[in-house]
Design an enzyme around this catalytic site. Structure first.
Site, PDB file in Angstrom:
ATOM      1  N   SER A 298       0.905  -1.165   0.002  1.00  0.00           N
ATOM      2  CA  SER A 298      -0.184   0.005   0.223  1.00  0.00           C
ATOM      3  C   SER A 298       0.802   1.192  -0.147  1.00  0.00           C
ATOM      4  O   SER A 298       1.736   1.527  -0.921  1.00  0.00           O
ATOM      5  CB  SER A 298      -0.917   0.154   1.114  1.00  0.00           C
ATOM      6  OG  SER A 298      -2.056   0.980   0.958  1.00  0.00           O
ATOM      7  N   ASP A 309      10.725   5.839  -9.466  1.00  0.00           N
ATOM      8  CA  ASP A 309      10.324   6.405 -10.744  1.00  0.00           C
ATOM      9  C   ASP A 309      11.044   7.806 -10.974  1.00  0.00           C
ATOM     10  O   ASP A 309      11.449   8.102 -12.402  1.00  0.00           O
ATOM     11  CB  ASP A 309       9.030   6.505 -10.909  1.00  0.00           C
ATOM     12  CG  ASP A 309       8.171   5.272 -11.205  1.00  0.00           C
ATOM     13  OD1 ASP A 309       8.870   4.171 -11.240  1.00  0.00           O
ATOM     14  OD2 ASP A 309       7.053   5.494 -11.727  1.00  0.00           O
ATOM     15  N   LYS A 323      -0.433  -4.357  -3.039  1.00  0.00           N
ATOM     16  CA  LYS A 323      -1.768  -3.844  -2.735  1.00  0.00           C
ATOM     17  C   LYS A 323      -1.810  -2.548  -3.112  1.00  0.00           C
ATOM     18  O   LYS A 323      -1.243  -1.423  -2.455  1.00  0.00           O
ATOM     19  CB  LYS A 323      -1.977  -3.946  -1.247  1.00  0.00           C
ATOM     20  CG  LYS A 323      -3.443  -4.228  -0.865  1.00  0.00           C
ATOM     21  CD  LYS A 323      -3.916  -2.649  -0.511  1.00  0.00           C
ATOM     22  CE  LYS A 323      -5.330  -2.441  -0.040  1.00  0.00           C
ATOM     23  NZ  LYS A 323      -5.878  -1.169   0.117  1.00  0.00           N
TER      24      LYS A 323
END
Length: 457
Positions: A298, A309, A323
């Site tokens: 999560s 990224d 998740k």
């Protein structure tokens, strides 16, 4: 350094995943009212037939029938996190918001129609017993967990401190089921731990993302910076997630202005972008590494994904849990009791457009932790059950003297309980940590942390 933190209600399905509350005034109208009316009448007709003809209809409670119908409807959606929270479950969930509860101390989710351990919490009964991420719970007190709702499992695992619960696990690579009796205790969940490693490498373990975690993280960064920190490791392993706003605020401490995460929902009103500003706590040129594993879920995946990224950190370890969905809990009143309707309303995407849900975050550098052979797994369970480690630690609360360690190995060998020294010492250190307080690091055992240090050197 102080900054205001936007507060947001967040939930922790007892031992598990986190979602976000929103105030919703009313349900949306059905797009096809005729279709709704048709199936509404079909349901009422079915209920009437049950009432009129079922042999034991006089013993059935209309409330139980309706709750069962709602639960069945949500289950039919195919989403493991969309469910009805009956009053007791909703109350337990709300208690967990406070950061403490009584239970075994493990975050759980759903996988392949079974309850799965996302991660044990350090220093808890589950952690001490050797429960691991990925372990499937097959039975709780002899009750089969196949197709069991997450909230029911949570309710069964929780209980008063010092009460016991029997749990049967399946672990990949171990042919026999692993049966463990766990004594529940009060579980207190800290957010941050930090220390300075050699070569001025700061280390911060983020255990969950709560309302105060950003403030605690800022203090930890200030503390390490004051000690001359030159590089930084952020440890997100076994972190089950937390409040969305908390993770965005934390990303802001490391990232220049830019996208952190975005969510895509059913329609444009649930598609939102979340950005970092220029309020970094440390110089963006300070080298960083992030540790993740299968227990990172999560919100921890959001932070790892954003740092990866945007090329801010090297991600080391194992693929995360995967998740990446947002749940809302809508509260509705049933006479004098409050129900919760927990519904998945959106999915998370990293800045690069990667879907976290069911995929997880892949590390830049994959490093496995040491793994026992199947026979060592079973031997370690018997060692713990036989209280050999407890007896050792009663005598050696902080150290592992060579003479005593050799004597322990000899005793275990006489019982045909053989595990490698690395794992036996890990069991001892875990017991010491259980009694004396959690260790911040275990560098001798932790190959992933070793690699992160190597990368930063």
């Amino acid at each position: 350094m102080k900054r205001s933190i936007e507060r947001m209600l967040w939930i922790f399905t007892l031992v598990t995943i986190i979602g976000i509350f929103y105030i919703v005034p009313q349900a949306r109208p059905f797009k096809n009212e005729n279709e709704f009316s048709y199936y509404d009448n079909l349901f009422k007709t079915s209920l009437q037939y049950l009432k009129d003809y079922y042999v034991d209809s006089d013993k059935t409670d209309i409330k139980d029938l309706y709750y069962g119908a709602i639960q069945g409807m949500y289950k039919a959606s195919g989403d493991a996190y969309t469910t009805l929270l009956e009053p007791k479950m909703l109350q337990g969930l709300m208690e967990s918001i406070q950061g403490e509860f009584e239970g075994i101390g493990a975050y759980v989710g759903v996988k392949d129609s079974r309850i799965v351990i996302i991660s044990p919490i350090e220093g808890t009964p589950a952690y001490k017993a050797g429960v691991r991420p990925g372990d499937l719970i097959m039975k709780i007190n002899d009750k089969d967990t196949e197709n069991m709702k997450l909230e029911e499992a949570v309710s069964l695992l929780r209980g008063p401190a010092d009460s016991k619960v029997k749990v049967s696990f399946y672990r990949k690579g171990v042919l026999q089921p692993i049966d463990i009796e766990l004594k529940r205790k009060k579980i207190e969940i800290p957010s941050i731990r930090e220390t300075m490693l050699a070569n001025k490498i700061g280390y911060i373990k983020i255990i969950n993302f709560g309302e105060k975690t950003t403030e605690e993280l800022e203090k930890a960064l200030d503390n390490l910076s004051g000690q001359g920190m030159k590089k930084l490791i952020i440890d997100l392993r076994y972190n089950p997630g937390g409040a969305l706003n908390a993770v965005v605020d934390m990303a802001d401490l490391f990232l220049d202005k830019g996208l952190v995460v975005y969510t895509v929902g059913k329609d444009s009103s649930e598609t939102k972008k979340f950005f970092s500003s220029d309020n970094t706590s440390i110089n963006t040129k300070v080298p960083m590494a992030v540790l993740i594993n299968g227990g990172s879920a999560s919100a921890s995946e959001i932070l790892a994904g954003a740092l990866k990224d945007r090329k801010r950190a090297v991600v080391v370890g194992e693929k995360s849990y995967g998740k990446g969905t947002v749940q809302n809990v809508f509260k509705i009143l049933d006479k004098d009791e409050m129900l919760g309707l927990k519904i998945t309303i959106a999915k998370y995407y990293t800045p690069g457009g990667y879907v976290i849900d069911k995929n997880g975050i892949e590390p830049d550098i994959k490093v496995d932790m040491p793994k026992m052979e199947p026979e060592e797994e079973l031997a370690s369970i018997k060692i713990l059950e036989g209280k050999y480690i407890e007896k050792f630690v009663d005598k050696n609360k902080k150290k592992i003297p060579d003479a005593d360690f050799k004597a322990l190995k000899k005793e275990l060998a006489s019982k045909n309980l053989i595990v490698k020294d690395l794992f036996l010492k890990k069991l001892i250190r875990s017991e010491q940590s259980y009694l004396e307080g959690p260790q911040i690091i275990d560098l001798e055992y932790d190959t992933q942390l070793q690699k992160a240090i190597e990368v930063l050197k």
